[in-house]
Write an enzyme that holds these catalytic residues in place. Structure first.
Site, PDB file in Angstrom:
ATOM      1  CB  THR A   7       3.179   0.151   7.233  1.00  0.00           C
ATOM      2  OG1 THR A   7       1.825   0.038   7.297  1.00  0.00           O
ATOM      3  CG2 THR A   7       3.996  -0.159   8.087  1.00  0.00           C
ATOM      4  CG  ASP A  64      -1.456  -0.599   8.786  1.00  0.00           C
ATOM      5  OD1 ASP A  64      -2.166   0.311   8.601  1.00  0.00           O
ATOM      6  OD2 ASP A  64      -1.776  -1.733   8.358  1.00  0.00           O
ATOM      7  CG  HIS A  70      -7.512   3.796   0.186  1.00  0.00           C
ATOM      8  ND1 HIS A  70      -8.564   2.940   0.430  1.00  0.00           N
ATOM      9  CD2 HIS A  70      -6.433   2.916  -0.020  1.00  0.00           C
ATOM     10  CE1 HIS A  70      -8.537   1.934   0.208  1.00  0.00           C
ATOM     11  NE2 HIS A  70      -7.042   1.848   0.089  1.00  0.00           N
ATOM     12  N   GLY A  95      -5.789   0.069   9.715  1.00  0.00           N
ATOM     13  CA  GLY A  95      -5.029  -1.062  10.705  1.00  0.00           C
ATOM     14  C   GLY A  95      -5.741  -2.213  10.609  1.00  0.00           C
ATOM     15  NE  ARG A  96      -3.345  -5.994   5.872  1.00  0.00           N
ATOM     16  CZ  ARG A  96      -2.967  -5.602   4.792  1.00  0.00           C
ATOM     17  NH1 ARG A  96      -3.812  -6.060   3.656  1.00  0.00           N
ATOM     18  NH2 ARG A  96      -1.802  -5.331   4.440  1.00  0.00           N
ATOM     19  N   GLY A  99       0.772  -1.218  -0.055  1.00  0.00           N
ATOM     20  CA  GLY A  99      -0.164  -0.091  -0.222  1.00  0.00           C
ATOM     21  C   GLY A  99       0.796   1.307  -0.070  1.00  0.00           C
TER      22      GLY A  99
HETATM   23  O1  F6P Z   1      -0.979  -2.159   4.883  1.00  0.00           O
HETATM   24  C1  F6P Z   1      -1.372  -0.725   5.049  1.00  0.00           C
HETATM   25  C2  F6P Z   1      -2.945  -0.613   4.665  1.00  0.00           C
HETATM   26  O2  F6P Z   1      -3.359   0.829   4.549  1.00  0.00           O
HETATM   27  C3  F6P Z   1      -3.892  -1.152   5.801  1.00  0.00           C
HETATM   28  O3  F6P Z   1      -4.157  -0.259   6.712  1.00  0.00           O
HETATM   29  C4  F6P Z   1      -5.301  -1.642   5.043  1.00  0.00           C
HETATM   30  O4  F6P Z   1      -5.751  -2.505   5.580  1.00  0.00           O
HETATM   31  C5  F6P Z   1      -4.513  -1.987   3.551  1.00  0.00           C
HETATM   32  O5  F6P Z   1      -3.369  -1.061   3.603  1.00  0.00           O
HETATM   33  C6  F6P Z   1      -5.521  -1.550   2.456  1.00  0.00           C
HETATM   34  O6  F6P Z   1      -4.939  -2.038   1.245  1.00  0.00           O
HETATM   35  P1  F6P Z   1      -5.569  -1.568  -0.391  1.00  0.00           P
HETATM   36  O7  F6P Z   1      -5.094  -0.286  -0.522  1.00  0.00           O
HETATM   37  O8  F6P Z   1      -4.875  -2.664  -1.220  1.00  0.00           O
HETATM   38  O9  F6P Z   1      -6.945  -1.687  -0.006  1.00  0.00           O
END
Ligand code: F6P
Length: 343
Positions: free
Chosen positions: A126, A128, A273, A171-172, A10
């Site tokens: 990240t 996160d 995002h 925050g996964r 990401g």
């Molecule tokens: O790993 C960073 C992150 O922003 C996480 O918090 C989130 O779950 C993920 O990326 C979202 O990913 P994508 O942009 O691929 O949907």
């Protein structure tokens, strides 16, 4: 030296600041040639690249995103992935590669280095903030500012309408953004992935606020937060190349459940995002720049298989193996600070 660079996973505010630092330090101080690969691991897999120069990277320091593009391509999803990467690095006569990324990108970098002998260094990014072996990753501070500002704004509308506002933040697996923005913004309920929540307890905290004459509440929930087993149904999402479920939806579920159980008007807001986009804070620009400079120096010292990390106030090189062994999640002690402010 000829050094490759890629950004994977990401995107995150500060990626361009790292790229710029690698280019400036590499070219000016070390006389390097820097090759940028496009779209994460797709670039070295397919040989998709461009030369980066001081001119081509001018003005990128305050820009969000990444000029190289990114993807969640997993090089180990293809049998010949590591071999293709090695061949493409050789074709370009590269001495090594700097991979800027989070758990997945750094995990792949570590495997390529330790199992396949490819010269790779990592740089931890990240929003996160969940990479081990570093106190902080760049991008987190920016995301935290965005989330906190959103909570401040939601406070005034929640108060005017006597509503419960549920704010879903990213925050996964780790609840750093939820915990810190909840602390900074005065959240009344904070839900993180590390501690499965009890919807009865969530409702008890909100009801208690009402009984004390506060007729609005802010619930901050990390997208990866889950209810305790058997207490509340949630839907499953799709899975990406690294096996991560696409999250989002817990805020909406909480909105329905809180309104149904308490009868208080409730609204959910998903920040999504927005937390990852836009210009990095000064803190993230500086941290990203320090990481980039350290990565360039580390390449010249032949410290492949390592990663610059923030330890206290110092930047130190740590083993990639230590960085990817497990995620840095919120401990019960760290969460305990918030407990005095809930409900
Ligand atoms: O790993 C960073 C992150 O922003 C996480 O918090 C989130 O779950 C993920 O990326 C979202 O990913 P994508 O942009 O691929 O949907």
């Amino acid at each position: 030296m000829r050094v490759g660079v890629l950004t994977g996973g990401g995107d995150c505010p500060g990626l361009n600041a790292v790229i710029r630092a690698i280019v400036r330090k590499g070219i000016d101080a070390h006389g390097d040639t820097i090759i940028g690969f496009r779209d994460g691991w797709r670039g070295p897999l397919e040989g998709d690249h461009e030369q980066l120069t001081v001119e081509s990277t001018r003005g990128i320091l305050p820009r969000g995103g990444t000029i190289l593009g990114t993807s969640r391509t997993n090089p180990f999803k293809r049998d010949d992935g590591p071999e293709r990467i090695r061949e493409n690095l050789e074709l370009l006569r590269l001495d090594g590669l700097i991979a800027i990324g989070g758990e997945d990108t750094l995990g792949a970098a570590h495997r390529l280095n330790s199992d396949h002998g490819v010269n790779v260094l990592g740089v931890p990014k990240t929003i996160d903030n969940d990479i081990s072996a570093t106190d902080v990753t760049f991008g987190f501070d920016t995301a935290l500012h965005v989330a906190t500002e959103a909570i401040d704004r939601l406070h005034t509308t929640a108060e005017s309408h006597h509503r419960v506002m549920v704010v879903e933040v990213m925050g996964r697996h780790a609840g750093w953004i939820a915990l810190y923005s909840g602390l900074a913004g005065g959240g009344d309920v904070i839900l993180i992935p590390e501690q499965p929540f009890d919807i009865d307890e969530v409702c008890r905290l909100i009801r208690r606020r009402h009984s004390r004459g506060r007729f609005f509440s802010i619930v901050v929930v990390a997208e990866g937060a889950i209810p305790k087993e058997g207490t509340m149904e949630v839907a499953d999402g799709e899975v990406d190349e690294f096996g991560h479920v696409r999250l989002g939806g817990i805020g909406q579920r909480l909105e329905q459940e809180i309104e149904r159980r308490l009868g208080f008007e409730t609204r959910a807001v998903v920040l999504g995002h927005i937390q990852r986009g836009g210009t990095p804070t000064a803190y993230d620009r500086v941290l990203a720049t320090r990481f980039g400079v350290a990565a360039s120096d580390a390449a010249h010292e032949g410290r492949w298989g390592t990663m610059p990390a923030l330890r206290g106030t110092r930047i130190e090189l740590v083993e990639l193996a230590d960085a990817v062994a497990e995620l840095r999640t919120v401990t019960p002690e760290e969460f305990a600070v918030a407990e005095a402010f809930l409900g």
